[in-house]
Design a protein around this motif. Structure first.
Motif, PDB file in Angstrom:
ATOM      1  N   ALA D 139      36.826  27.881  32.942  1.00 31.50           N
ATOM      2  CA  ALA D 139      37.209  26.340  33.115  1.00 31.50           C
ATOM      3  C   ALA D 139      38.314  25.866  32.625  1.00 31.50           C
ATOM      4  N   VAL D 140      38.730  26.224  31.460  1.00 31.24           N
ATOM      5  CA  VAL D 140      39.903  25.967  30.784  1.00 31.24           C
ATOM      6  C   VAL D 140      40.988  26.236  31.710  1.00 31.24           C
ATOM      7  N   VAL D 141      41.159  27.287  31.863  1.00 32.12           N
ATOM      8  CA  VAL D 141      42.212  28.101  32.676  1.00 32.12           C
ATOM      9  C   VAL D 141      42.264  27.331  34.003  1.00 32.12           C
ATOM     10  N   SER D 142      41.380  26.931  34.605  1.00 35.62           N
ATOM     11  CA  SER D 142      41.550  26.422  35.892  1.00 35.62           C
ATOM     12  C   SER D 142      41.970  24.969  35.803  1.00 35.62           C
ATOM     13  N   GLU D 143      41.670  24.292  34.746  1.00 33.71           N
ATOM     14  CA  GLU D 143      42.278  22.933  34.308  1.00 33.71           C
ATOM     15  C   GLU D 143      43.695  23.012  34.135  1.00 33.71           C
ATOM     16  N   VAL D 144      44.237  23.972  33.282  1.00 31.75           N
ATOM     17  CA  VAL D 144      45.455  24.247  32.863  1.00 31.75           C
ATOM     18  C   VAL D 144      46.230  24.451  34.096  1.00 31.75           C
ATOM     19  N   PHE D 145      45.605  25.043  35.079  1.00 32.99           N
ATOM     20  CA  PHE D 145      46.560  25.285  36.309  1.00 32.99           C
ATOM     21  C   PHE D 145      46.478  24.153  37.031  1.00 32.99           C
ATOM     22  N   GLY D 146      45.948  23.114  36.897  1.00 32.55           N
ATOM     23  CA  GLY D 146      45.883  21.820  37.492  1.00 32.55           C
ATOM     24  C   GLY D 146      44.734  21.291  38.551  1.00 32.55           C
ATOM     25  N   HIS D 147      43.664  22.137  38.406  1.00 33.04           N
ATOM     26  CA  HIS D 147      42.574  21.774  39.242  1.00 33.04           C
ATOM     27  C   HIS D 147      41.421  20.787  38.292  1.00 33.04           C
ATOM     28  N   ASP D 148      40.460  20.010  39.436  1.00 33.59           N
ATOM     29  CA  ASP D 148      39.476  19.455  38.954  1.00 33.59           C
ATOM     30  C   ASP D 148      38.505  20.550  38.702  1.00 33.59           C
ATOM     31  N   VAL D 149      37.821  20.244  37.461  1.00 33.73           N
ATOM     32  CA  VAL D 149      36.703  21.395  37.286  1.00 33.73           C
ATOM     33  C   VAL D 149      35.388  20.803  36.774  1.00 33.73           C
ATOM     34  N   GLU D 150      34.408  21.331  37.434  1.00 37.18           N
ATOM     35  CA  GLU D 150      33.040  20.917  37.106  1.00 37.18           C
ATOM     36  C   GLU D 150      31.997  22.115  36.466  1.00 37.18           C
ATOM     37  N   ASN D 232      36.867  41.662  36.715  1.00 39.53           N
ATOM     38  CA  ASN D 232      36.431  42.347  35.935  1.00 39.53           C
ATOM     39  C   ASN D 232      35.562  41.745  34.709  1.00 39.53           C
ATOM     40  N   ILE D 233      34.781  42.480  34.100  1.00 38.15           N
ATOM     41  CA  ILE D 233      33.939  42.242  33.166  1.00 38.15           C
ATOM     42  C   ILE D 233      34.467  41.200  31.868  1.00 38.15           C
ATOM     43  N   ASP D 234      33.755  40.015  31.730  1.00 32.38           N
ATOM     44  CA  ASP D 234      34.388  38.953  30.730  1.00 32.38           C
ATOM     45  C   ASP D 234      35.478  38.572  30.956  1.00 32.38           C
ATOM     46  N   ASN D 235      36.281  38.496  32.378  1.00 27.49           N
ATOM     47  CA  ASN D 235      37.489  38.185  32.866  1.00 27.49           C
ATOM     48  C   ASN D 235      37.480  36.915  33.555  1.00 27.49           C
ATOM     49  N   GLY D 236      37.137  35.779  32.413  1.00 23.43           N
ATOM     50  CA  GLY D 236      37.129  34.228  33.093  1.00 23.43           C
ATOM     51  C   GLY D 236      38.619  34.093  33.482  1.00 23.43           C
ATOM     52  N   PHE D 237      39.612  34.465  32.821  1.00 26.10           N
ATOM     53  CA  PHE D 237      40.875  34.112  33.145  1.00 26.10           C
ATOM     54  C   PHE D 237      41.316  34.385  34.600  1.00 26.10           C
ATOM     55  N   GLY D 238      40.858  35.865  34.963  1.00 29.39           N
ATOM     56  CA  GLY D 238      40.975  36.324  36.263  1.00 29.39           C
ATOM     57  C   GLY D 238      40.324  35.368  37.438  1.00 29.39           C
ATOM     58  N   ALA D 239      39.013  35.091  37.100  1.00 26.09           N
ATOM     59  CA  ALA D 239      38.363  34.297  37.944  1.00 26.09           C
ATOM     60  C   ALA D 239      39.081  32.937  38.491  1.00 26.09           C
ATOM     61  N   ALA D 240      39.551  32.420  37.374  1.00 19.21           N
ATOM     62  CA  ALA D 240      40.353  31.072  37.419  1.00 19.21           C
ATOM     63  C   ALA D 240      41.416  31.292  38.102  1.00 19.21           C
ATOM     64  N   ALA D 241      42.302  32.497  38.017  1.00 21.37           N
ATOM     65  CA  ALA D 241      43.424  32.482  38.737  1.00 21.37           C
ATOM     66  C   ALA D 241      43.255  32.745  40.369  1.00 21.37           C
ATOM     67  N   ALA D 242      42.124  33.476  40.409  1.00 21.89           N
ATOM     68  CA  ALA D 242      41.724  33.791  42.024  1.00 21.89           C
ATOM     69  C   ALA D 242      41.209  32.245  42.541  1.00 21.89           C
ATOM     70  N   ALA D 243      40.629  31.720  41.861  1.00 26.04           N
ATOM     71  CA  ALA D 243      40.314  30.260  42.159  1.00 26.04           C
ATOM     72  C   ALA D 243      41.330  29.408  42.601  1.00 26.04           C
ATOM     73  N   SER D 244      42.306  29.441  41.456  1.00 23.75           N
ATOM     74  CA  SER D 244      43.478  28.853  41.778  1.00 23.75           C
ATOM     75  C   SER D 244      44.177  29.281  43.270  1.00 23.75           C
ATOM     76  N   ARG D 245      44.339  30.521  43.380  1.00 21.70           N
ATOM     77  CA  ARG D 245      44.989  31.137  44.474  1.00 21.70           C
ATOM     78  C   ARG D 245      44.354  30.317  45.743  1.00 21.70           C
ATOM     79  N   ILE D 246      42.968  30.264  45.837  1.00 23.00           N
ATOM     80  CA  ILE D 246      42.341  29.724  46.941  1.00 23.00           C
ATOM     81  C   ILE D 246      42.549  28.358  47.222  1.00 23.00           C
ATOM     82  N   CYS D 247      42.635  27.637  45.831  1.00 25.47           N
ATOM     83  CA  CYS D 247      42.730  26.168  46.289  1.00 25.47           C
ATOM     84  C   CYS D 247      44.169  25.829  46.546  1.00 25.47           C
ATOM     85  N   ARG D 248      45.251  26.383  46.117  1.00 21.98           N
ATOM     86  CA  ARG D 248      46.434  26.296  46.605  1.00 21.98           C
ATOM     87  C   ARG D 248      46.753  26.418  47.865  1.00 21.98           C
ATOM     88  N   GLY D 249      45.968  27.471  48.457  1.00 23.68           N
ATOM     89  CA  GLY D 249      46.418  27.850  49.770  1.00 23.68           C
ATOM     90  C   GLY D 249      46.522  26.551  50.813  1.00 23.68           C
TER      91      GLY D 249
END
Lengths: 249, 249, 249, 249, 249, 249, 249, 249
Positions: D139-150, D232-249
């Motif tokens: 969640a925090v990484v997603s916010e830092v990358f500029g996205h709204d997070v719930e 990957n296991i415990d990779n919250g950062f990776g999930a945020a990075a992937a979500a950010s790739r999708i939202c920026r598309g």
């Protein structure tokens, strides 16, 4: 396009017969051709020192033939691994000069000129009769890559006298490829006898808890002889490629 | 007893200063000494080309010291890996001239004469900051074994331009040791760029499904660049030993 | 019942042609029908955006046909994956308009209307010839789901120039699906080149310690390119479904 | 050097204030700087859309500080993950404006300008209290990358009514990140409810045969909801990075 | 020798028709007979409540027949699992009254008297069409053991409405057997809906990283619904035996 | 809100003291409360027959206290597992009446009324002294859930006479929970002795190739005693929950 | 060359009929002969006490024949394991006196003299009908090695009375070989009953999570009966060889 | 109650000093006593030939003391393995005559009479310094069980001359216990040199892909020397128990 051909091209540039820009362009467009199902990398000989090798398993004879035809027209030679009889037969119709080794499962067309002599010999040691196909793949590929090859078969660690009796032969190799299944202990023994590079190839031979070569692989990775390196299970080709990198150095 | 010392012994035999039978006896009795907890193999330098290396992890400083004293008295030098500060301190009390590298976790005492120059350079490439301890172990051991060493740090496959920018440096190495954790893809990329031997060292760096380096190990064993060989996880020492075998060939 | 049909139903409600209660009841009773061996979920198009897909492996041609007949009568179309020739033949007898792709092992019947154009393109990149069946499954399913698809074949990390030569094509994709076996390194390289979503598909291609795709799977999960996501081994369909979710967003 | 800065540079070129050759040279020399232990990739924002992120685990506070100083001077901001209190304290001495989140273990310095609003929201769903650190990292990484997070916490599959009660919130997300340990079944349930992309993050929470997250990982890879992708296991950062790739598309 | 027969024997003892010593001796000598390849345990019905079941896989039709003949002569009935057509045909020649279920792969000969009614019903829930053989094995064995059985097919967690629609049926079972492959999430969902015992059966259905049912097995062992128990992969028989133990309690 | 409280509510409805709509609304809003880090499921007692249990491992004493306070105010009782001394102390300050069992690592607050007597007994059998914590967790949880419990300790298969000596006790149980590490053979032996349900709990006790309980887990899943079911490694709580489901049936 | 023959040779030396130097030379040159695909170790009988055994699986009948001919001419006997009908037929053409056991898959030619009686008996215990091939391999090899052998079949731990009924027979063995699949618990039970050596042989019998014998292997390695040793999965031959080593001591 | 004591009891019966019924009763009640946390099996000496051994790891010093007190009062002796200093100190307070071996981590109290001489010697061979704790556990337990023991340390397969130099010592052992980590190859070499029983003990020594001893374990199970048997990882006690079974035969 092998090294000789590239030298010609560069000489043409040096002699003014080819503009640098044109040479650059030709080089940029050469790297690979577009087949519908594969891209062939003719520059590999430049970068890695040997032509691209076709892994035939899982390809139809027609697919293998199409790839080999491109390779032959670019460099005059090719090498296929894991080639069964059907593949060999299809290739022979088109290239009568091919050599097929059914134990090693290799098929190759030699370049017209004689291969440049290279350092060696590469010694391929195998532990059991069942390891022979992998050992032969390593040996034949080494030969096709231009190296002298010697073979030492059926020397297992449960009969140390066999290994010790071949001590002289092992000592004079430039590189030793050790192929073994089961517990994969032979590379440790050989690695302790020589100071030259030792490349270990685990095989999937064994039963029960050999788990398809995993036991041998782990054994080799944990070798107590320092400086033994390992390639993939059953990967005789990879061992030969690694040995060739060492001998060319 | 390193090669130079053996040559002296054999010269003494040739000159009649030592009876062959006496020489043989001395050689036969030299191979290892009986410590209560370890046998030291002074002949290894003859067989494998480098002195026996002490793996310090799991040994007390006193045990390491006792082993090193025997090694020093036999050959004038020693090398320890996985040496923490306690081990280094204990050794320094007795051998003030040792060099301890806390990143590489190595400690060694150089022989008094200068090492014979050997071929090289050995290039140690590492993928991330966290891979440095393993990479440094490989580099320092290579240096202690008498080779020129170059280092290239923090070049990952997700930023290809970094690798490509170092292309020249990579091309001119005699051997390339590639240290990488995570997916272990760097050796494939480097292996595709050069024709010299590439030794891959998986590291236990990573988290989750890296499973302590298993992911990198499997990735390297399955490298699509032919001729890449692999050593055990985190085994920087083993990679250096393998590189040294190649350079001495 | 696809979205268009639902809109009609709701319009009927809005226009007073259908009582809300009757509409609700119809919806509630529609979700799935009772076949003796399977329940078909016609609402999935509403919830997930694409019709239910039939995984044909392990089903008899008769079972596949029975399921497809229900799907067709509800929505006018269907899609089957892992469909061999026997399945395709049986379906063609009943639905002459089906399209069977033997490489991708897909069979589908398009809806009569033209699919709504959707964002894209989805780029499917594959590393080797042997990865083609999985890559084609991903590509064909993406097309059936209504997306523009581009293909880039045989670009491996051991020949970086191949990847770099396609840089422009990779950059302009909306989503990139990367299909690779062996060490599974290609998604890391591609992920480092683009900012769009990258979906990695490990394949079971490889031998020895690839362990049926495990090596590639672990490599992709441990990718050093942030934001690469992974689907199951050989799951080209899943990658297409994920890409479609992204493009519809 | 973030995108804005590059646009200035290019505008300077267009306006004649900077010669193309000089611009090219500057770009070529910018990509990474040589720290003794790490190379920083300032171009990553261009290629991947977000600044390089510092994985703090296994680095000393001093090493993290040195890397962050370079990042800050190049782009005005940085983000660290797996940052413990010692790291946060050391960074705060130098950059009083940092924000440290002890649950998510993130630390970041925001750029001076306000982030550009991006599509969203990204919904982060977690199954249990113990999954919170990973979910918060996402969640925090997603916010830092500029996205709204719930956020939606503590919704497990053994209590379906909890998931169903949040149905509306789940439906309106642009991307759903589902964080779960144990059997990892939640992504299948959520994936069956929505048509938007679902990114599954297995956590190492669980005991016994969860094997450090392996059970959840395998469960998610085998999800019966088509189109769920996994990091990957415990990779919250990776999930945020992937979500950010999708939202920026 | 089933319970009824034993009661007769004991009644004979009580009535003075059989001396206790003779009864004891008979019991002691009854337990198993010596076939050349198997010992049959006629007492099992006493100890475990159901006759010995013949696992037919890996036995020849003749071997199965020989075992069943002994079972039939001792108790008047038998049950075989994993019985293919060859086994069923051979048994039918000798016992025309057998019932063979080709989906469940069971064959049995019912005792002449009607089975005693037992508590129930046992509800067998399966996730997909491919799970049917295992689910049917569980259902048929439960019936042969004398229980009422209900079936609920093709209810997966990616379509929760299917599960919820069957809520009433699930709630009224005495025991629920849940058969599922892939991620094995269905038992968690069902376990969260009911307070009766839930027995989870992982199946080997799935592909890629399902690893022959391992993913489902681990998922079920890590179920977040407390009190779900698990049997071996594909072990429909074992689940029925466990359910029968519960119902007889 | 336990069953008794719900009955009151429904009685109020029946008696006209509460409007059905209001009752419905209250029920709908009751299911879970929003803590910042966890949602508590008060309805679980209705659905599964026992109050929600707090898994204390990985939670701070303050977090555990906050959750327990909500549970207590809703139902008058709570149960925590994996509770260390710090957790127990913090809870005792607030709830002096709690019972903490340091071997079982459980802490609970009993409801004020006496528990309803339930069927039983549940027999907990353990193989070795080291298995006691898991066995005690199973026993204490069973007691808290309202069942009679018996214990049989230190009966291993290498000393069959111990098991046989307890034959009578084993035979009269309603359910047997068998807790064992090492090879996990005890459930097979017990399962062959009784016809009642047997729940096997593998423990992580053992060394070497026990692999944290994997050996015992696999042994129990492959039990030759039909109808033995298995829960996760060290999951004494889960076994108790399963036994409770059976006894309540 | 078996022991008798060596004694003759040594007697010749003692009697002056053979010069020691000549004897030494003959011995040194005898160890193995060079077949193109295997080296045969005639000295093994001296070192290990039994003739070399041919593992026939993966060898052609012609290869097996060639090896056996060398063995027969050197020692008058041979033994082959994993011999199918084709191998047996080919051998019988040349050696009509061979004995082929199709269950044990062994083929052997007895030496002309009667075998020296050795200690025993070796008791081979097997758990199920499906374990018979492995058990028979152990029994037949033990007999060929000159030992008395007893067999006890179909005694599983779920029916303890079967084991107990054979208590006397088990007690009087010199060595017990226990062959079992599934959970591999039988060696623990037998090991607890006797004080003689117990050799456990896991078999690949079982399904689901037996993982090809891994469950039984781990169970046996973790046996709670002290002093049970284990050989590889399905390795009946290895168990017999180990038992023979013990009996000869 | 060891054998001598039982003989006395039986002699008393034979001489009429003890009624058979009384003797039987005493025997029946002797087998184990009820401690709150463990049952002690005094009959084990009768059945297995050595007193029950206390595995101290995971038990408190008080628990160990309580068990040892019961053992001492029954038989006059005890043996504990994995005993740390705290356990040894606590025992010494009560039994000043105990012997604690900190390397082997054993503690024992000898019976007052001198042990009966038994066959031997048992030779314990270890590969590296780090394997010493396990090797010493095997050696000390063998001595406590009454056998002559010899030790051979630090003989690895990478230095074959070390093994060969000890050939005479190895040949004259009654049983050889081989303790090795890393690749576990030493048992194959030793097994090929001798005809007596060889018991292999894998150790968890090693790093990287040794996976806590798994590599050595698999290597030993797949040994190419026929008749090598294996015990669990680090299980020096088990090897000694097995060797003792052999020597007593």
């Amino acid at each position: 396009m092998i090294a000789e051909q590239l030298e010609t091209l560069l000489a043409d540039v040096a002699a003014g017969r080819l503009a640098p820009q044109a040479a650059l362009e030709r080089l940029r467009h050469l790297p690979f051709e577009d087949l519908p199902f594969a891209r062939i990398d003719h520059h590999r000989a430049l970068r890695q020192g040997h032509p691209e090798v076709v892994f035939c398993e899982g390809k139809t004879p027609e697919q293998v033939l199409a790839i080999c035809e491109r390779l032959e027209s670019a460099s005059g030679s090719f090498l296929g691994t894991r080639a069964n009889e059907a593949v060999a037969s299809r290739l022979r119709e088109r290239f009568p000069g091919i050599v097929w080794n059914p134990v090693a499962r290799t098929v190759h067309l030699s370049p017209t000129g004689s291969p440049r002599a290279r350092t060696g010999p590469i010694l391929v040691v195998s532990a059991g009769t069942s390891d022979l196909p992998v050992a032969e793949e390593a040996a034949v590929v080494s030969e096709v890559f231009g190296h002298d090859v010697e073979r030492l078969v059926d020397v297992g660690v449960a009969g140390l006298h066999r290994v010790l009796a071949a001590s002289d032969q092992i000592q004079r190799a430039r590189v030793v490829i050790v192929v073994a299944g089961m517990e994969g202990a032979l590379p440790s023994v050989v690695g302790g006898m020589v100071s030259v590079p030792v490349i270990a190839v685990p095989t999937s031979i064994g039963y029960g808890a050999s788990f398809g070569g995993l036991a041998a692989l782990l054994g080799m990775l944990n070798s107590c002889a320092a400086g033994v390196t390992v390639v993939n299970i059953d990967n005789g080709f990879g061992a030969a490629a690694a040995a060739s990198r060492i001998c060319r150095g």
